[in-house]
Design a protein around this motif. Structure first.
Motif, mmCIF file in Angstrom:
data_model
loop_
_atom_site.group_PDB
_atom_site.id
_atom_site.type_symbol
_atom_site.label_atom_id
_atom_site.label_comp_id
_atom_site.label_asym_id
_atom_site.label_seq_id
_atom_site.Cartn_x
_atom_site.Cartn_y
_atom_site.Cartn_z
ATOM 1 N N GLY A 43 54.587 40.038 57.464
ATOM 2 C CA GLY A 43 53.245 39.501 57.668
ATOM 3 C C GLY A 43 52.186 40.596 57.677
ATOM 4 O O GLY A 43 51.069 40.405 57.172
ATOM 5 N N ILE A 44 52.521 41.741 58.239
ATOM 6 C CA ILE A 44 51.583 42.864 58.255
ATOM 7 C C ILE A 44 51.263 43.289 56.824
ATOM 8 O O ILE A 44 50.093 43.474 56.451
ATOM 9 N N ALA A 45 52.304 43.432 56.013
ATOM 10 C CA ALA A 45 52.110 43.856 54.625
ATOM 11 C C ALA A 45 51.331 42.821 53.831
ATOM 12 O O ALA A 45 50.439 43.171 53.043
ATOM 13 N N LYS A 46 51.643 41.549 54.014
ATOM 14 C CA LYS A 46 50.964 40.514 53.241
ATOM 15 C C LYS A 46 49.526 40.303 53.701
ATOM 16 O O LYS A 46 48.655 39.952 52.891
ATOM 17 N N HIS A 47 49.233 40.507 54.987
ATOM 18 C CA HIS A 47 47.838 40.476 55.427
ATOM 19 C C HIS A 47 47.057 41.617 54.762
ATOM 20 O O HIS A 47 45.895 41.435 54.351
ATOM 21 N N ALA A 48 47.675 42.776 54.668
ATOM 22 C CA ALA A 48 47.025 43.896 53.996
ATOM 23 C C ALA A 48 46.769 43.574 52.527
ATOM 24 O O ALA A 48 45.703 43.894 51.980
ATOM 25 N N LEU A 49 47.715 42.903 51.885
ATOM 26 C CA LEU A 49 47.554 42.517 50.486
ATOM 27 C C LEU A 49 46.391 41.532 50.326
ATOM 28 O O LEU A 49 45.623 41.617 49.354
ATOM 29 N N ALA A 50 46.264 40.602 51.268
ATOM 30 C CA ALA A 50 45.158 39.641 51.203
ATOM 31 C C ALA A 50 43.818 40.355 51.306
ATOM 32 O O ALA A 50 42.869 40.042 50.571
ATOM 33 N N GLY A 51 43.720 41.313 52.213
ATOM 34 C CA GLY A 51 42.483 42.069 52.353
ATOM 35 C C GLY A 51 42.169 42.875 51.104
ATOM 36 O O GLY A 51 41.020 42.921 50.644
ATOM 37 N N SER B 148 43.120 42.166 48.081
ATOM 38 C CA SER B 148 42.776 41.244 46.996
ATOM 39 C C SER B 148 41.316 40.812 47.073
ATOM 40 O O SER B 148 40.604 40.792 46.052
ATOM 41 N N GLN B 149 40.851 40.458 48.266
ATOM 42 C CA GLN B 149 39.463 40.029 48.383
ATOM 43 C C GLN B 149 38.501 41.176 48.099
ATOM 44 O O GLN B 149 37.492 40.991 47.405
ATOM 45 N N GLN B 150 38.807 42.344 48.616
ATOM 46 C CA GLN B 150 37.928 43.490 48.373
ATOM 47 C C GLN B 150 37.857 43.803 46.878
ATOM 48 O O GLN B 150 36.763 44.039 46.337
ATOM 49 N N MET B 151 38.991 43.813 46.203
ATOM 50 C CA MET B 151 38.985 44.077 44.766
ATOM 51 C C MET B 151 38.228 42.991 44.011
ATOM 52 O O MET B 151 37.510 43.284 43.042
ATOM 53 N N ARG B 152 38.378 41.729 44.440
ATOM 54 C CA ARG B 152 37.683 40.636 43.759
ATOM 55 C C ARG B 152 36.164 40.844 43.797
ATOM 56 O O ARG B 152 35.460 40.677 42.798
ATOM 57 N N LEU B 153 35.655 41.220 44.962
ATOM 58 C CA LEU B 153 34.216 41.433 45.110
ATOM 59 C C LEU B 153 33.742 42.659 44.329
ATOM 60 O O LEU B 153 32.657 42.645 43.725
ATOM 61 N N GLU B 154 34.535 43.705 44.344
ATOM 62 C CA GLU B 154 34.136 44.947 43.687
ATOM 63 C C GLU B 154 34.254 44.884 42.167
ATOM 64 O O GLU B 154 33.473 45.521 41.447
ATOM 65 N N LEU B 155 35.234 44.106 41.668
ATOM 66 C CA LEU B 155 35.468 44.061 40.231
ATOM 67 C C LEU B 155 34.729 42.939 39.517
ATOM 68 O O LEU B 155 34.633 42.938 38.285
ATOM 69 N N LYS B 156 34.193 41.992 40.273
ATOM 70 C CA LYS B 156 33.472 40.885 39.643
ATOM 71 C C LYS B 156 32.351 41.362 38.739
ATOM 72 O O LYS B 156 32.199 40.850 37.608
ATOM 73 N N ARG C 286 32.242 43.826 36.955
ATOM 74 C CA ARG C 286 32.842 44.440 35.756
ATOM 75 C C ARG C 286 33.558 43.410 34.900
ATOM 76 O O ARG C 286 34.169 43.752 33.878
ATOM 77 N N GLY C 287 33.514 42.141 35.328
ATOM 78 C CA GLY C 287 34.112 41.073 34.543
ATOM 79 C C GLY C 287 35.588 40.861 34.768
ATOM 80 O O GLY C 287 36.225 40.057 34.074
ATOM 81 N N VAL C 288 36.177 41.560 35.734
ATOM 82 C CA VAL C 288 37.603 41.411 36.042
ATOM 83 C C VAL C 288 37.748 40.512 37.265
ATOM 84 O O VAL C 288 37.149 40.776 38.310
ATOM 85 N N HIS C 289 38.529 39.455 37.124
ATOM 86 C CA HIS C 289 38.756 38.535 38.235
ATOM 87 C C HIS C 289 40.045 38.886 38.959
ATOM 88 O O HIS C 289 41.043 39.254 38.323
ATOM 89 N N VAL C 290 40.038 38.779 40.282
ATOM 90 C CA VAL C 290 41.226 39.023 41.099
ATOM 91 C C VAL C 290 41.524 37.774 41.922
ATOM 92 O O VAL C 290 40.678 37.310 42.698
ATOM 93 N N GLY C 291 42.694 37.215 41.738
ATOM 94 C CA GLY C 291 43.112 36.031 42.481
ATOM 95 C C GLY C 291 44.326 36.319 43.342
ATOM 96 O O GLY C 291 45.115 37.236 43.055
ATOM 97 N N LEU C 292 44.478 35.533 44.391
ATOM 98 C CA LEU C 292 45.623 35.649 45.297
ATOM 99 C C LEU C 292 46.303 34.291 45.391
ATOM 100 O O LEU C 292 45.659 33.290 45.718
ATOM 101 N N VAL C 293 47.589 34.245 45.093
ATOM 102 C CA VAL C 293 48.375 33.010 45.195
ATOM 103 C C VAL C 293 49.311 33.148 46.381
ATOM 104 O O VAL C 293 50.110 34.093 46.438
ATOM 105 N N ASN C 294 49.202 32.210 47.325
ATOM 106 C CA ASN C 294 49.941 32.293 48.590
ATOM 107 C C ASN C 294 50.930 31.126 48.707
ATOM 108 O O ASN C 294 50.591 30.071 49.255
ATOM 109 N N PRO C 295 52.145 31.298 48.196
ATOM 110 C CA PRO C 295 53.124 30.209 48.293
ATOM 111 C C PRO C 295 53.830 30.191 49.641
ATOM 112 O O PRO C 295 54.023 31.234 50.277
ATOM 113 N N GLY C 296 54.241 28.991 50.028
ATOM 114 C CA GLY C 296 55.146 28.859 51.150
ATOM 115 C C GLY C 296 56.552 29.232 50.703
ATOM 116 O O GLY C 296 56.734 29.861 49.650
ATOM 117 N N PRO C 297 57.565 28.868 51.466
ATOM 118 C CA PRO C 297 58.951 29.220 51.108
ATOM 119 C C PRO C 297 59.303 28.740 49.709
ATOM 120 O O PRO C 297 58.977 27.612 49.330
#
Length: 272
Positions: free
Chosen positions: A155-163, A165-173, A175-186
């Motif tokens: 959970g620690i690692a995946k929370h870091a990944l979520a953060g 992803s959002q930061q990259m999405r805002l920074e890269l928008k 420049r025309g690059v989209h960043v998405g995060l897909v969060n599946p359950g089991p």
């Protein structure tokens, strides 16, 4: 869909097996040429054979949690197809255990696999993706959204990944690059989670060895997750949660942490 020498190109890290291989197959069927990256040359060769589109499937044998490996994977795509439209960061390692018993060494391993690999591959791919107004999709988890029990440092690692992803999405928008995060359950697996049996000790319920740490949610078919990843690319979705109804429960938990804790206790394993 027909694939040609002008078809878009997707690079899938962790694509030699499991969810990554299903994602690779799904993108092939959608008309993409693909590159699958992994550390095991034998598994990569078997995966390439199973996909049955040899001219449009390249492999990169590299450890993408290291800078040289990440750059090598991107370079493989450019050498093979001379373009890169989509990067899917699917490398990751899960865990089981109690948070207070987590060692720093194990946490470092989880961060390296789940976060370093994404950061390094994304950084290496950005110049090429910018040329194509491309997309990065990071594979998160419900553990990116909530701190469920018995998942060790996952959970620690995946929370870091979520953060990230959002930061990259805002920074890269811009420049025309989209960043998405897909969060599946089991996700349903052939081993039904038996790979975690050796990690579960007397302080953790046996159910924690199951997918999702024993959460009381029906397992998702990997094909369902792969289609969600494809839709994330097609519609430039920002943040997807599977199954969708859990987004409401997650939102409730953020509004009322006490209620969120109650819901997590209800939906995860117990010692009873």
């Amino acid at each position: 869909m027909i694939i040609s020498d002008k078809s878009p190109v997707a690079l899938i890290t962790g694509g030699s097996g499991g969810l990554g291989l299903v994602i690779a197959s799904t993108f092939l069927k959608a008309g993409y040429r693909i590159v699958i990256a992994g550390r095991d040359a034998t598994r990569l060769e078997a995966a390439q054979t199973s996909l049955q589109h040899a001219p449009y499937v390249a492999t990169a044998c590299a450890d993408v949690s290291e800078e040289t490996g990440a750059k090598q994977a991107i370079q493989t795509a450019m050498v093979a197809f001379n373009r890169l439209d989509v990067l899917i960061n699917c490398v990751g390692t899960s865990d089981r255990g109690l948070a207070h018993q987590l060692t720093i060494q194990r946490l470092d391993e989880l961060i390296r696999q789940n976060v370093h690999s994404t950061l390094l591959c994304s950084a290496a791919a950005i110049p090429e993706l910018e040329n194509r107004q491309g997309v990065i999709v990071n594979i998160g988890s419900l553990a990116s959204k909530v701190g469920a029990r018995y998942l060790g440092g996952y959970g620690i690692a995946k929370h870091a990944l979520a953060g990230l992803s959002q930061q990259m999405r805002l920074e890269l928008k811009p420049r025309g690059v989209h960043v998405g995060l897909v969060n599946p359950g089991p996700i349903r697996r052939d081993d039904a989670g038996s790979r975690y049996q050796s990690r579960v000790d007397e302080n953790v319920p046996a159910e924690a060895a199951k997918p999702g740490g024993g959460t009381k949610i029906k397992g998702l078919a990997p094909e369902t997750v792969a289609i969600a990843v494809l839709n994330c690319v097609r519609y430039r979705r920002a943040d997807m949660v599977l199954p969708r109804y859990l987004r409401l429960l997650i939102a409730v938990g953020h509004i009322s942490p006490r209620l969120g804790d109650w819901l997590l206790l209800k939906f995860t394993s117990s010692k009873e």
